[in-house]
Design a protein around this motif. Structure first.
Motif, short mmCIF file in Angstrom:
data_model
loop_
_atom_site.label_atom_id
_atom_site.label_comp_id
_atom_site.label_asym_id
_atom_site.label_seq_id
_atom_site.Cartn_x
_atom_site.Cartn_y
_atom_site.Cartn_z
N GLU A 182 34.91 1.98 -36.49
CA GLU A 182 36.03 1.92 -35.55
C GLU A 182 36.30 0.48 -35.16
OE1 GLU A 182 35.36 4.51 -32.27
OE2 GLU A 182 34.87 6.25 -33.53
N TRP A 183 37.46 -0.02 -35.52
CA TRP A 183 37.83 -1.40 -35.25
C TRP A 183 38.14 -1.59 -33.77
CZ3 TRP A 183 41.12 -4.47 -39.23
CH2 TRP A 183 40.58 -4.32 -40.50
N ALA A 184 37.87 -2.81 -33.32
CA ALA A 184 38.25 -3.21 -31.95
C ALA A 184 38.90 -4.58 -32.07
CB ALA A 184 37.03 -3.27 -31.04
N THR A 185 40.21 -4.59 -32.27
CA THR A 185 40.92 -5.85 -32.48
C THR A 185 41.44 -6.44 -31.18
OG1 THR A 185 42.94 -4.60 -32.93
CG2 THR A 185 41.62 -5.29 -34.83
N ILE A 186 41.54 -5.62 -30.14
CA ILE A 186 42.00 -6.11 -28.83
C ILE A 186 40.84 -6.83 -28.15
CG2 ILE A 186 42.92 -5.44 -26.58
CD1 ILE A 186 44.16 -2.99 -27.98
N ALA A 187 41.12 -8.03 -27.64
CA ALA A 187 40.06 -8.87 -27.07
C ALA A 187 39.30 -8.15 -25.97
CB ALA A 187 40.66 -10.17 -26.55
N GLU A 188 40.01 -7.41 -25.11
CA GLU A 188 39.35 -6.73 -23.99
C GLU A 188 38.37 -5.67 -24.49
OE1 GLU A 188 42.55 -7.29 -24.27
OE2 GLU A 188 42.97 -8.65 -22.59
N GLU A 189 38.72 -4.99 -25.58
CA GLU A 189 37.82 -3.97 -26.14
C GLU A 189 36.56 -4.62 -26.70
OE1 GLU A 189 40.09 -1.90 -29.05
OE2 GLU A 189 41.29 -0.79 -27.58
#
Length: 474
Positions: free
Chosen positions: A320-327
């Motif tokens: 599961e990718w997390a490309t958003i900085a906050e994530e």
């Protein structure tokens, strides 16, 4: 070999080291309110984050310049009183304990960033600068300092313990990041090692001698560091696996395939459970890898896809990718809070943390055997690690007031250290030796330990620099 610990104690007991109260008076006259014998402050400068007994110094001095550090060291050297450097106190193996008393030199006020050379990708800082402080300062320069041990440790302390952390698989450890040092030696000299050039063939590599010396050879006061450009793109995420053996094999294949992963961290199912509770995550409670890729947009996408294929081969996924900085920040904050998260599993327990490091090809074997050892002995001990370079940690929750439980835990720590050494690894990948790992050094280094003792004796003949650390007889 001489029993340096006994010699040091004898000198103090017979008065050869001078009158401690006279030394304290001199230090108080020189440093005023920056010299303290407060019991609470002295205990704060003892063991800090460790299961070892608190052994406070006799006095704490807050230094603000290299010259002040040299003054303190010379006063102590004249009286053969021990000197214990102190950064933030985040070490785990009793590095800042004072088993023979002495003076703790607190370097936290030496927190100036002296220069940043953006074109050369380097900087010079005082020892009390912390890694978060440095990266905050660098934010607008397009550069960053990648060594990330989790705790907001001081740069001086990170050099002294040869720290590494989550980014080590791509950016290396402190030995790779340090270009030069300013060090106060045991006789009070201020010595500069290395420089800003990226390589040199001129003389002995004194910089590497002090990196990892844990304050036993001198007090590090300034550091010249290698910096890196901030990556154009960052992607990352989490990938579950059916068991730790499969997760470790996926790590091994990722490294052997040459995928330039920036971070690749293992959390076993118990650690994931703890992180879900403490950091409010909702991960499947199964062995999980946290990953991060740095590079161009196209590069990180390709790296992520290549890893996904490897994970699938070993029964893992979905990734599961997390490309958003906050994530991503939430995930890595949870990873860095693993120590405190683990405590939620048994809040009343004490924590004994240990680490080892093995060649990457032996990682799956070592972690699997360690997991079996934990189960067989009925221990509550989550596993987490910087597995991209073969380094992992075990956090044992134990009642240290229960002799049987404490003995069982210490026996496990010993088996783990010996297991790692026999697999071609080391008893500590990044925590350092301090007091806790001394007994394994002969097995790991053989006669090399005698050479270390010879260096210590040559540079610190009176054993005033952080005695009782690294070398078993000091």
């Amino acid at each position: 070999m001489p029993d340096l610990a006994a010699q040091t104690e004898a000198k103090r007991n017979t008065g050869e080291s001078g009158n401690l109260s006279e030394l304290v008076a001199r230090l108080s006259e020189r440093f005023g309110e920056r010299c303290s014998t407060s019991q609470a402050l002295r205990e704060q400068h003892g063991h800090t984050t460790t299961w070892l007994e608190n052994q406070p110094p006799d006095v704490v001095v807050f230094a603000e310049t290299s010259e002040e550090v040299a003054d303190v060291v010379r006063m102590c050297a004249d009286r053969k009183v021990p000197v214990i450097p102190f950064g933030t106190g985040s070490s785990l193996e009793g590095h800042v304990n004072a088993p023979h008393g002495g003076v703790s030199i607190d370097l936290s006020r030496m927190n100036r960033i002296l220069e940043v050379n953006s074109e050369d990708l380097d900087c010079r800082v005082e020892a009390g600068v912390t890694r978060k402080q440095l990266n905050s300062f660098l934010r607008d320069t397009g550069l960053f300092f990648p060594i990330d041990p989790g705790a907001d440790a001081s740069i001086g302390g990170m050099v002294a313990t040869r720290a590494s952390g989550t980014n080590a698989v791509r950016y290396g450890t402190m030995k790779d990041a340090v270009l030069g040092l300013t060090v106060v030696t045991a006789d009070g000299r201020i010595v500069t090692t290395g420089g800003r050039a990226r390589k040199s063939s001129a003389g002995y590599d004194l910089t590497r001698l002090f990196v990892g010396s844990e304050g036993t050879l001198g007090v590090i006061t300034e550091i010249t560091l290698r910096l890196h450009g901030q990556p154009e793109a960052i992607s990352g995420g989490v990938c579950p696996f059916p068991d730790v053996h499969s997760a470790c094999n996926a790590v091994i294949s990722t490294i052997q395939m040459g995928i330039p992963v920036a971070r690749i961290e293992l959390l076993d199912s118990l650690q994931v459970k703890a992180c879900n509770t403490y950091s409010k995550l909702q991960l499947a409670e199964t062995p999980t890898l946290f990953l991060e890729f740095h590079g161009s947009d196209a590069g990180v996408r390709e790296q992520s896809e290549m890893f996904s294929a490897i994970a699938d081969e070993f029964g893992g996924g979905p990734f599961e990718w997390a490309t958003i900085a906050e994530e991503r920040t939430k995930l890595w904050t949870a990873r860095h809070d693993a120590y405190w998260a683990g405590k939620t599993l048994k809040p009343e327990a004490d924590i004994m943390v240990t680490d080892v490091c093995v060649p990457i090809s032996r990682l799956a074997e070592c972690v699997s055997e360690t997991e079996q050892d934990i189960r067989s002995n009925g221990l509550l001990a989550p596993i987490v690690g910087h597995v991209g370079d073969g380094n992992f940690h075990v956090q044992i929750l134990v009642d240290l007031d229960d002799p049987e439980e404490k003995q069982k835990t210490e026996a496990f720590v010993e088996r783990l250290a010996i297991r790692a050494i026999e697999l071609g690894g080391t008893c500590t990948g990044e925590h350092g030796v301090g007091q806790g790992k001394q007994k394994y050094l002969r097995r790991e280094h053989g006669e090399g330990l005698d050479l270390m003792q010879s260096i210590k004796t040559a540079l610190d003949p009176d054993n005033v620099m952080n005695p009782g650390k690294i070398l078993p007889q000091s």
